[in-house]
Structure formats: C-alpha cells, structure tokens
Design a protein around this motif. Structure first.
Motif, PDB file in Angstrom:
ATOM      1  N   ARG A  20     -15.388  -4.521  -0.204  1.00  0.00           N
ATOM      2  CA  ARG A  20     -14.068  -4.404  -0.806  1.00  0.00           C
ATOM      3  C   ARG A  20     -13.164  -5.574  -0.379  1.00  0.00           C
ATOM      4  O   ARG A  20     -12.344  -6.034  -1.153  1.00  0.00           O
ATOM      5  N   PRO A  25      -1.514   3.205  -4.523  1.00  0.00           N
ATOM      6  CA  PRO A  25      -2.053   4.249  -3.637  1.00  0.00           C
ATOM      7  C   PRO A  25      -3.375   3.813  -2.998  1.00  0.00           C
ATOM      8  O   PRO A  25      -4.237   3.250  -3.675  1.00  0.00           O
ATOM      9  N   VAL A  26      -3.514   4.073  -1.711  1.00  0.00           N
ATOM     10  CA  VAL A  26      -4.754   3.727  -1.013  1.00  0.00           C
ATOM     11  C   VAL A  26      -5.721   4.912  -1.085  1.00  0.00           C
ATOM     12  O   VAL A  26      -5.317   6.051  -1.325  1.00  0.00           O
ATOM     13  N   ASP A  27      -7.019   4.614  -0.911  1.00  0.00           N
ATOM     14  CA  ASP A  27      -8.003   5.700  -0.811  1.00  0.00           C
ATOM     15  C   ASP A  27      -8.679   5.628   0.560  1.00  0.00           C
ATOM     16  O   ASP A  27      -8.147   4.982   1.469  1.00  0.00           O
ATOM     17  N   HIS A  28      -9.829   6.257   0.697  1.00  0.00           N
ATOM     18  CA  HIS A  28     -10.452   6.331   2.018  1.00  0.00           C
ATOM     19  C   HIS A  28     -10.989   4.996   2.518  1.00  0.00           C
ATOM     20  O   HIS A  28     -11.333   4.868   3.687  1.00  0.00           O
ATOM     21  N   ASP A  29     -11.030   3.992   1.629  1.00  0.00           N
ATOM     22  CA  ASP A  29     -11.429   2.655   2.060  1.00  0.00           C
ATOM     23  C   ASP A  29     -10.239   1.695   2.060  1.00  0.00           C
ATOM     24  O   ASP A  29     -10.428   0.481   2.065  1.00  0.00           O
ATOM     25  N   GLU A  84       0.854  -1.181   0.000  1.00  0.00           N
ATOM     26  CA  GLU A  84       0.000   0.000   0.000  1.00  0.00           C
ATOM     27  C   GLU A  84       0.895   1.237   0.000  1.00  0.00           C
ATOM     28  O   GLU A  84       1.999   1.215   0.540  1.00  0.00           O
ATOM     29  N   ALA A 100      -7.525   4.045   7.455  1.00  0.00           N
ATOM     30  CA  ALA A 100      -8.740   3.653   6.733  1.00  0.00           C
ATOM     31  C   ALA A 100      -9.126   2.215   7.081  1.00  0.00           C
ATOM     32  O   ALA A 100      -8.266   1.346   7.235  1.00  0.00           O
ATOM     33  N   THR A 116      -2.821   5.593   7.277  1.00  0.00           N
ATOM     34  CA  THR A 116      -3.972   6.501   7.088  1.00  0.00           C
ATOM     35  C   THR A 116      -5.163   6.165   7.966  1.00  0.00           C
ATOM     36  O   THR A 116      -6.123   6.937   8.046  1.00  0.00           O
ATOM     37  N   PRO A 160      -7.442  -0.282  -3.008  1.00  0.00           N
ATOM     38  CA  PRO A 160      -8.501  -0.527  -3.996  1.00  0.00           C
ATOM     39  C   PRO A 160      -8.142  -1.702  -4.911  1.00  0.00           C
ATOM     40  O   PRO A 160      -7.149  -1.631  -5.640  1.00  0.00           O
TER      41      PRO A 160
END
Lengths: 492, 492
Positions: free
Chosen positions: A279, A243-247, A221, A273, A271, A250
């Motif tokens: 997911r 890159p990770v996102d808010h969950d 990640e 999350a 982060t 991905p």
C-alpha cells in the motif's frame, strides 16, 4: 527580599497631593497582591530619590500607611507590609483602567476554537492516567539527561548555549540525525535537507505554511491528530478527509486531485494501523499521478517492541515527493519541544526562512543536550528500557480489556503506546470521561479526532505510556463499570 | 562506536544479487560519508538476521569489500571501515534519486528573500566584533546560570522539565514577570495578560498574525528592525513607514488611518532615540483618534546605565491600546530565546492559541531556569555588572569616535549597547563592511534597516556589547582608515 525601588512609579496624570499618591500607589500594590505580607519597602530616602520627591513626603506616607495597618515599622530595618494588611481579594481586582478597544473588530484573525481538546494540566495527580504523550517519571532517564545538560552548560559549549544561530541549527545535532537517526528509517539526507523544529507540532505547522494556500487542497486521514486539523483549518486551504481502514490510508479513496497528503503510515494516529509495504508503494504511485506531495509523520517509530518498524515511506521515495516529520519529544519527553523536518532543499530553505521569522531557532542548549544524549547512546538505552516496560503494560492492557469484554478498534501490531477503543453505539465518551475523572481515571474521548460536524462519539483512546502496569487492571475495571452504568442509564 | 544494525536497509526495488546489493549499500554509505573510517560494522550474524538473508551472503559481501579496501578485518573483532577506503567527496554526492518535483509550483508561499541580512556565524573569531545582540562570554554570569539550570533539572522540578504544558506557561516565571519585571516598567498585569514567547522575535510575529490581515495597515518606524519588516511583509498587510527624528516616531507624521503602530519608544531601533514623555502622550492620543493599536517593543530597557529608563508607553495606556513586547534574550543571552507579550485578555487569548498551534510552548526547563535566575536576584546583579562594563565601553567608543572624527547619528541618552553612525554621502557601508572583515572588523551596514527600494547606504551601527573596551580604540582606528581609503578611492 526587599521590594526593588524601581518597581514604584507615580502616575503622571494622577490627582491629589504627592503624599496621597504615594499612599495610594502602595495600598494598591498590597490590595492587588503585588506586594506580599512581610516584604520590606525601600527606605524613605531611596524611594524619595527614585520618585524625585522630598524624603519627608515619603516618610509621612509610610507613617499614614502604618496607622492604617498596611505597613509595620521595625526599628532600624524600616517598613514592611503588615501581616494585618487587607487581604488581596481571591480574584484580583480589575485594573483601574478601562478597556476601550473593540476587540471583536481589532482582532485580524482568530486562532481559538480549534478541535484540540483542553487537557488536564494536573494529569499526574490522577491514579489512573490513561493519557497520551506525557513523560513517565518512572521511565525517563533523568540522571543521564541531567548529565548531558550539565555538559552542554560547560565552558566548552558556551557558544552553543548562548549564541544567536540566526536561521541555523546546532551542527552536532544535525550530524547525529543525518548519520544515525535517519538511516534507521532508511533515509539518506544531507545537513541542508534537515531542519530542527520545536517538536513535530512545529514541523507540521511550518510544512503547512510553506505548501498550502487558500487555493490548494490538503488530504488528511479521518480520524487524525486533532492539532494537525487545527493547523490546516488555520491555513484556510481546502481540506479533504479520507476515512482510514485497518491498513491506514487507502490510496484508492484519494480524491481526483490534491496538493498535499498528510499521513501517518508507520502508525496511524489514532487508530494505530500500520500501512503494509504494497500500500505504501501504491500511495507513492497515486501521489505521483496526482502530482501531490506527501507529508509523513513518523511519530513513535521507536516504540516498536513487538516487531521491527517497517522502513519509512520516505525511504521508498525516488521523486523527492515525501517530506518527513520526526520527533524526540515523544520518546525523550514532550516538554523538550524538539523534532525535525527532512525534505528536498527548496522546501527546507523556505521552511528555514519561515522558522527564522517566527522564532529564529530552537534554543541552542536544548539542541546540544539532545546531541549528547543521542551521541552517548543514552537515547538507545532509554528506548530499550521503555520498550520492555511498554511491552509489559501492553500485555496488562490486553488482559484487562479481554477480561472486561471491552472492544478494541485498533492496536499497533509492532507496539506503540496506546490502544484505540470503541464503545457500543450510543455511548458518549465525553460524558463517560467526565464521570471517570471523579473516580481518578483519565481517558481520551475520540470525537475530536474525527472530521465533520457530527463525529462518532463512541470511540476513545487508552494510552499506557504514563500508567504503571500494576494500576492497569483496576483502571480498566473502573472504565468497564462506568460504561456499564452509562449503558444501563440509557446513555446520556 | 559500532554502526547500529538498524541503519542498514535493502532497497525493496533494487536489482542484482543480494550479495551485490549488500556491497553496494555499504560502499554507498562509505562514499557518502555516512560510515566513517574506523567505525565497526555489525557482525555478519546480526546484519544477516536484520536483513533476513543468509549469513554467508553477508560474509561474502564483507570479504569482497575487504578485497576492494572499503573494509578491513581485525581478528575476532570483526570488520571496520578501512583507513584506505575511498574518500567521500568534499561536496557530498547528490542522492541517486532524482528530484521530480517542480518546486517553483509546489511551494505555496515563499519566505526567503527578506531584508534581514546574513550575519557571520563565526563572529567571535573576529578580533573587533562591533556586532549587535550576541552574548559576551566575559559578561555573562555562566556559573549562576548553570546553577539555576541544574536546580531546574532536579527531581523536584521534574514536571516543569518534562511536561507538555499544552498552551500554558511555567506559572513560576509568569508570576515573576508580573510581580517584579513589569512593575519596573510601571505595568500592572494579571497572569492571563502575559504570554511567554520564543524571544521578542516570536512576540512580534505572533502579534502581527493576530492583528493584521491583507486589508489592514501597519505603521513602522523608518529606519526600523529589519526582521520586523520581514514579519510584516510576510503578513501581506499594507505597510507605511514613518521617518523618525531625534525624539523617535513623530505622531504628527502618522498617516490618516492605520490599524497597528509598531514603535520602540524607549530606545528607537536602530537610531537609539528616546521618546520624551510629552510625545508619548501625544502618540497615545493620536492612536486613540485613529482607533489604532500600538505595539511597544521595549527592548534593552535594562541597559540604562547613564540615566533611569523612562516609564514604558504601556504604563501610560488607559485604554488597553498598547501591546507590550519584552525580552530576556538580549540581557541574559540571545540563544535563550525567551521573551514575553503583555496585552489585554482578548488579544493574549488569540496569541496563546496561535502559539499552541505553531509550537505549543517554550520548553519548560528554560522557563524554569529563567524563573530561578530572576528570582534569586542573579539577573539584577548581571544587569548591574553589565551596566558598569557597558558604561566603560561607551566611554571608550565616544573617545575613539571623537579622536577620528567619525560622525554619530544617534546615541542612547540613557545607555544602550550600540551607536548609530553616519558616514559621508556617497559611502557604501556594505562595501566598507566587506573590506573591514578582512582586517578582522565586523560592523553592521545600515541599509537593511531602511524602508524602500533605494535606502541610504552611508549609515552603519556599531555595537559595543561584544567587544572589550581595550579593543575599541584599535577597532575604531581601522574603521576610520578604511573609510578614508574608500573616500580617496572615490567610493565604490
């Protein structure tokens, strides 16, 4: 304490008379700081017998050293290093020998120079330590840990304390993990699917060695735990950062192919999350398509004081695809160095053989102490108490951050012990960190978590695991002020 | 203890009614042995809240399980796993899931299958354990170790106990090693030339990783410590085995070139040969010619009850060529997992970085306990007491071996804790070992110590570190009888 006679050796190649050699040996011991002021020297009789020289030679050497104020004599009790002896230099002198080795050539591999930042050993002296992963003396259950350690030091547990387990572990700890710890994460495992490790660090390291080679690809990640990236870089595998996102991670962004995916679904590091159930299922399905394995680092699942933790990825795994990493070092104390790996037998077998080669096994006494601490319910009480305190600190954090308008980039919905922060574009949080240390504030600059040559420099992590709630407002105010000052100065 | 509610999870993909799922979940827990007879289940109210189902669904599931004798109800105190519940099978059932991973492909590297033999975990139950490297409860200073451990568990040492040292060690232990332990071996070292390791095993492993690659050559003694050969085989370097003689490793027999020479000069493992001073100097000179490094494993130097130990090879080293491996695991107890590396700074720096990546640091509590044990003089007393006992055992060994005409192949002139033995040509000591176990005797077959595909099978090691002197004559008599029987049977 008298200086033991066994610590004196004459150099077989030395020049000069025996008396001079003895004087030199003792004077060098004093000058190098090895012999301290006030320490008693062996009697001339004992030293002479040990060195195989005549007693008069030693006596003459002692007397000469006394004349030069290296030694003082006290009636009947012998010779002592003089209080007036020359001071050992502040920086110890280099050895008389020369280093004739060309180390740039002699070293086969280098392990220094990784991404993991140097952290202050003396963090506890800072009034505002927003530092991650250290034990808080106010939270730790010292009395009960001591009680369990004492029990594990008893005669009944003599063998658990002293024995060489070869490649095995304490069966009592393994049983507790299998029957009580893992079921809380929805995981069923047999004892031979569990390996005790020296913390999560060691579990991740063992996993990387068993699964990766120079021809294989690992996914991490981005950002991720810097020490994991060091481990993977050292294994020389191909590394793809997603890159990770808010969950969290991905699944759609995963590369075409990869062999092993390292992820922190319950609580993305750094982060915070949390990956939603849908997911998680998608990630498992995508990994199955790619025929990739998943390594789930489930750190800090116990710190869920705002909502129940979601079941682990491993609990959803029907293929034997997920290798699970757990740790007691975070929740009991980091100096404990105790974690565990859960995975299919063929994997655990190799990890066990490697661990035996590297270090045999984590010390039996520590395993047994932890087994008692867990089995007697102290661990659960500790987690409950910590949860209450962390919840209060989290509230103080949120309030102070809001008051000063500091921007949160990620916070654990279920709890955790840190908040991921983002300063304005242009901020260099390493420079801010240096400035803040002078004011007694410790933060964690975010750059080392990121992949690549030019990581963003405006992120930082604020942990509340070691700072009392009462200190939080003033600490955050100092951070906000330092950020404002740096911004006015046009950033560094 | 009640079974914690957190250990129950419903499978999100499960089929059937909620009630059936709950019944199945509990029945499976009982059948797999996870829920033990007599344990209390969570109240229907708590379990319902935790699973997010109605309370009546849980109550119906419990009642159904009671009807099937999985559970019993007790008035007011709830449901318990029934004493009549089906027995979990002797061998636990495999998980319902299938392992869909091709592990022959998924494993990047294999670490199983080394030369290190499997040893019996239950060695202490054998009446005649001629076994090497385990603690003898009769010799160990349990009371003082406990006292030191307790002190290191105190409030004053809270930070030494709990803190994450990152890549550092307990300064108190390092100082003791530098000021008191190493000078006894004629070695002067600064703190940053010393690294604490998880026993000598870990020290040898770290050294091999830092110094060796697939393009480099290591020399080992033949025979040698089997775990060292496993470490070097895993590092994939070229390996040259040089047969030892009665003075240990002969410098004249070294190959043209090599990068690293692993040796046990004070006490060759397993033959017990002590290298004379002249040969030590010749070995250093030869290594300098070859531009090779030397790794000196100085294990058991403390067990010198017959003569003073000779100074270490490192103490004669003027080039910075020797890396020194020491251990407290042998002399305190093996489960301690505590040893150290001494070497030039550029080497220690890399070994430290690698150790940090692999496991961070040996637990602080263990380091501090050892520092107290050493610093308070208990270690010296322990060694003195052990020396007296080992000397008596050695005498009993020599007498019994002579009485039965068993042939000694190597014995330490200064002491040690084992004797290297040679049976007649044709003897297979692994077969003899198996036969002897039935009679309560444990010996160590010698074949795993030798290099190559067809090691001699007629050597064995007899240690006297764990067997009381009074048991030695009868144990040796059993060995002699078994050897005679095997010889009469024409060997296996």
């Amino acid at each position: 304490m008298a200086i033991p006679v066994e610590t004196f050796f004459l150099d077989p190649d030395a020049q000069g008379t025996l008396q001079a050699q003895i004087q030199q040996m003792i004077a060098e011991g004093i000058l190098s700081g090895r012999l301290a002021k006030g320490e008693r020297l062996p009697s001339s009789r004992r030293l002479a017998a040990h060195l195989g020289v005549s007693r008069i030679t030693v006596t003459l050497a002692y007397t000469e050293l006394q004349a030069n104020d290296y030694l003082t004599a006290r009636d009947r009790s012998g010779f002592f290093v003089s209080q007036n002896a020359p001071e050992p230099p502040r920086f110890a002198p280099r050895h008389p020998k020369q280093d004739r080795i060309d180390w740039s050539r002699a070293l086969g591999r280098r392990f220094t120079g990784g991404a993991t930042p140097e952290k202050p050993q003396d963090w506890s002296r800072y009034p505002y330590p927003f530092i991650y992963g250290q034990a808080d003396p106010r939270l730790f259950d010292h009395a009960n840990w001591r009680h369990c350690a004492l029990r594990a030091l008893g005669q009944k547990d003599f063998q658990a304390l002293t024995t060489d387990y070869y490649d095995q572990d304490d069966p009592q700890l393994i049983e507790f993990i299998a029957r009580h710890t893992l079921p809380r994460r929805g995981i069923l495992a047999e004892p031979d699917e569990i390996l005790v490790t020296m913390g999560a660090q060691n579990a991740l390291w063992l996993t990387a060695q068993v699964l990766l080679t120079q021809r294989r690809t690992a996914v991490v990640e981005d950002p991720c735990y810097h020490a994991l990236r060091d481990i993977l870089t050292q294994s020389r595998c191909h590394l793809t950062a997603v890159p990770v996102d808010h969950d969290g991670l991905p699944p759609g962004a995963l590369p075409e192919r990869a062999d092993v995916i390292f992820t922190t679904p319950s609580h993305q590091c750094p982060t915070n999350a949390t990956m939603p159930l849908a997911r998680r299922k998608a990630l498992l399905a995508r990994a199955a398509e790619m025929e990739a394995l998943i390594v789930e680092d489930d750190y800090e699942f116990e710190m869920s004081f705002l909502a129940a933790p979601s079941p682990s990825l491993k609990s959803l795994d029907r293929d034997g695809r997920v290798i699970y990493v757990g740790s007691f070092s975070k929740s009991i104390f980091p100096g404990l160095r105790l974690g565990y790996l859960v995975g299919p037998r063929p994997f655990i077998r190799e990890a066990r053989a490697l661990r035996a080669s590297v270090l045999r096994h984590p010390p039996g006494h520590i395993q047994r102490t932890a087994a008692y601490f867990l089995g007697l319910g102290h661990y659960d009480s500790l987690i409950r108490r910590m949860s209450g305190v962390l919840a209060a600190r989290r509230e103080a954090m949120e309030a102070a951050l809001a008051e000063h308008g500091l921007r949160v980039a990620g916070r654990g919905v279920f709890g955790g012990s840190s908040i991921w922060m983002r300063a304005s574009e242009g901020a260099d949080m390493e420079a801010v960190d240096h400035a803040l240390r002078v004011r007694g504030v410790l933060i964690e600059p975010g750059a080392p978590f990121f992949h690549g040559e030019a990581p963003p420099r405006n992120f930082y992590r604020l942990a509340y695991s070691s700072i009392p709630a009462a200190k939080i407002p003033a600490g955050i105010a100092l951070i906000a002020r330092e950020l404002a000052l740096s911004r006015q100065a046009g950033w560094p």
